[in-house]
Design an enzyme around this catalytic site. Structure first.
Site, mmCIF file in Angstrom:
data_model
loop_
_atom_site.group_PDB
_atom_site.id
_atom_site.type_symbol
_atom_site.label_atom_id
_atom_site.label_comp_id
_atom_site.label_asym_id
_atom_site.label_seq_id
_atom_site.Cartn_x
_atom_site.Cartn_y
_atom_site.Cartn_z
ATOM 1 N N SER A 74 0.850 -1.183 0.000
ATOM 2 C CA SER A 74 0.000 0.000 0.000
ATOM 3 C C SER A 74 0.898 1.250 0.000
ATOM 4 C CB SER A 74 -0.943 -0.049 1.213
ATOM 5 O OG SER A 74 -2.060 0.754 1.015
ATOM 6 N N ASP A 326 -7.982 -5.861 -6.030
ATOM 7 C CA ASP A 326 -7.637 -4.685 -5.232
ATOM 8 C C ASP A 326 -7.867 -3.403 -6.022
ATOM 9 O OD1 ASP A 326 -6.577 -2.895 -3.452
ATOM 10 O OD2 ASP A 326 -4.485 -3.419 -3.840
ATOM 11 N N HIS A 351 -5.916 -6.666 -1.468
ATOM 12 C CA HIS A 351 -4.848 -5.723 -1.122
ATOM 13 C C HIS A 351 -3.648 -6.447 -0.484
ATOM 14 C CE1 HIS A 351 -3.594 -1.617 -0.889
ATOM 15 N NE2 HIS A 351 -3.578 -1.550 0.422
#
Length: 392
Positions: A74, A326, A351
């Site tokens: 991320s 994602d 994710h």
């Protein structure tokens, strides 16, 4: 990371980002005003990591001549990639998982994120995304009257009742964010990354949203059942709190400041290619909101100036991994740029699934991705030692 560290006989170091967790430069005053927040930038964070690596190499016996690899998911994945770009002499390579380094300016269309969220719901159950798309107008109709507001507050078991039509917008924002979070954590097994959730949570949610052609009240009762999967899987919640969408430990305050300064990511919806109400990206509105909240104005083109946008082919040894479930993959690197800037796509991956611990329910796709990632790491490490031997 744990499994790989063991396999590579590596030391695993978690560096805390300044202003998150305990690393507050000004203690309790760190979030007092924008003057105290001046040092909350990605560049400063990268410099911290450089300092930390130097410190570890000089203080840990035997660490001095060892290769280092940056890993992250991320925002952490963005930092890992950027660290390899800016400090290539410090790390031999980087694994940037679910790192949306292109979610800036017009590098990708602003609608791509919400389109992926919608696709996840569409694929997870018949009429699921259609039911969600229809729920917004139902909420609009109900929030026009006092009785509707009261009924909605009761039907959704809200902790604080809705009292005016403005609350309707807050409610819709909260519900939207819930669907987004579900798309991010649509893992193949039970997990508690944002909230305690069942395996394939969107499939579970979509069981309640099979019929879009029902009355407003029935549709919103179905929406409540769906929200309950996310907010009350453990069965502990007495009511739903529309000012919270995830666990408290994610540092959303610091992120809101970063989004208002350098991490300016355009998002938009049109209600046709996605299941949300139409909402265009308006930098001026965003800027005014940032100024109201923090007294700062965003710099929308700074990240691309700093880190190169799509013009990154001069860098080497970065693996970009993305799961196709994602929504952040829309702003990620999903095709190889050179033979050392490589993309790994994980079908059925949410994710940064690849960074999570091994699990009996992992799909084959993620096992394959992980073995590829390790192969690249071994290559970087091998190259490092080979070039050291040449020097000596």
């Amino acid at each position: 990371m744990w499994d790989v560290a063991e396999e590579l006989k590596a030391m695993l170091v978690f560096a805390e980002h300044r202003y998150y967790g305990q690393s507050l430069p000004f203690g309790v005053n760190s979030f007092k005003d924008s003057r105290h927040l001046n040092f909350l930038t990605s560049e400063q964070a990268l410099a911290d990591f450089a300092e930390l690596i130097q410190h570890l190499k000089t203080t840990i016996p035997g660490a001095e001549n060892q290769p280092v690899i940056a890993l992250g998911g991320s925002y952490g994945g963005m930092l890992a990639a950027w660290f390899r770009m800016k400090f290539p002499h410090m790390v031999v390579g980087a694994l940037a998982a679910s790192a949306p380094i292109w979610q800036f300016e017009d590098l990708v269309p602003c609608g791509v994120f919400m389109e992926i969220v919608t696709t996840d719901f569409r694929k997870s159950g018949p009429h699921c995304s259609e039911s969600i798309r229809r729920s917004w107008d139902a909420i609009n109709r109900l929030t026009r009257t006092g009785t509707g507001l009261h009924w909605l507050s009761e039907a959704l078991h809200l902790c604080t009742p809705l009292t005016n039509p403005q609350d309707g917008q807050r409610l819709k924002d909260w519900i939207s964010e819930t669907w987004i979070n579900l798309a991010m954590v649509d893992y193949p097994y039970q997990s508690n990354f944002l909230q305690p959730l069942p395996a394939w949570p969107i499939k579970v949610v979509c069981q309640y949203l099979k019929n879009p052609n029902v009355s407003d009240s029935q549709l919103l009762q179905n929406i409540f059942q769906a929200l309950n999967v996310y907010y009350n899987y453990s069965g502990q919640a007495r009511c739903l709190n529309i000012s919270e969408t995830s666990t408290k430990s994610l540092g959303s305050l610091g992120w809101s400041y970063q989004a208002c300064t350098e991490m300016v990511m355009p998002f938009c919806t049109n209600g046709i290619n996605d299941m949300f109400e139409p909402n265009s990206w308006d930098l001026q509105v965003f800027s005014d909101e940032c100024f109201r909240q923090w007294g700062v104005r965003p710099r929308p083109s700074w990240i691309t100036a700093m880190y190169g946008g799509k013009n990154i082919s001069s860098h080497t040894n970065i693996v970009f991994s993305n799961g196709d479930l994602d929504p952040w993959s829309g702003g990620g690197v999903t095709k190889d740029i050179t033979d050392t800037l490589v993309a790994i796509t994980i079908p059925d991956g949410a994710h940064h699934l690849d960074l999570r611990a091994n699990n009996a329910y992992d799909p084959k796709t993620v096992l394959l991705a992980r073995s590829l990632e390790v192969r690249y790491m071994k290559q970087w490490i091998g190259d490092f030692y080979a070039s050291r031997r040449k020097k000596h």
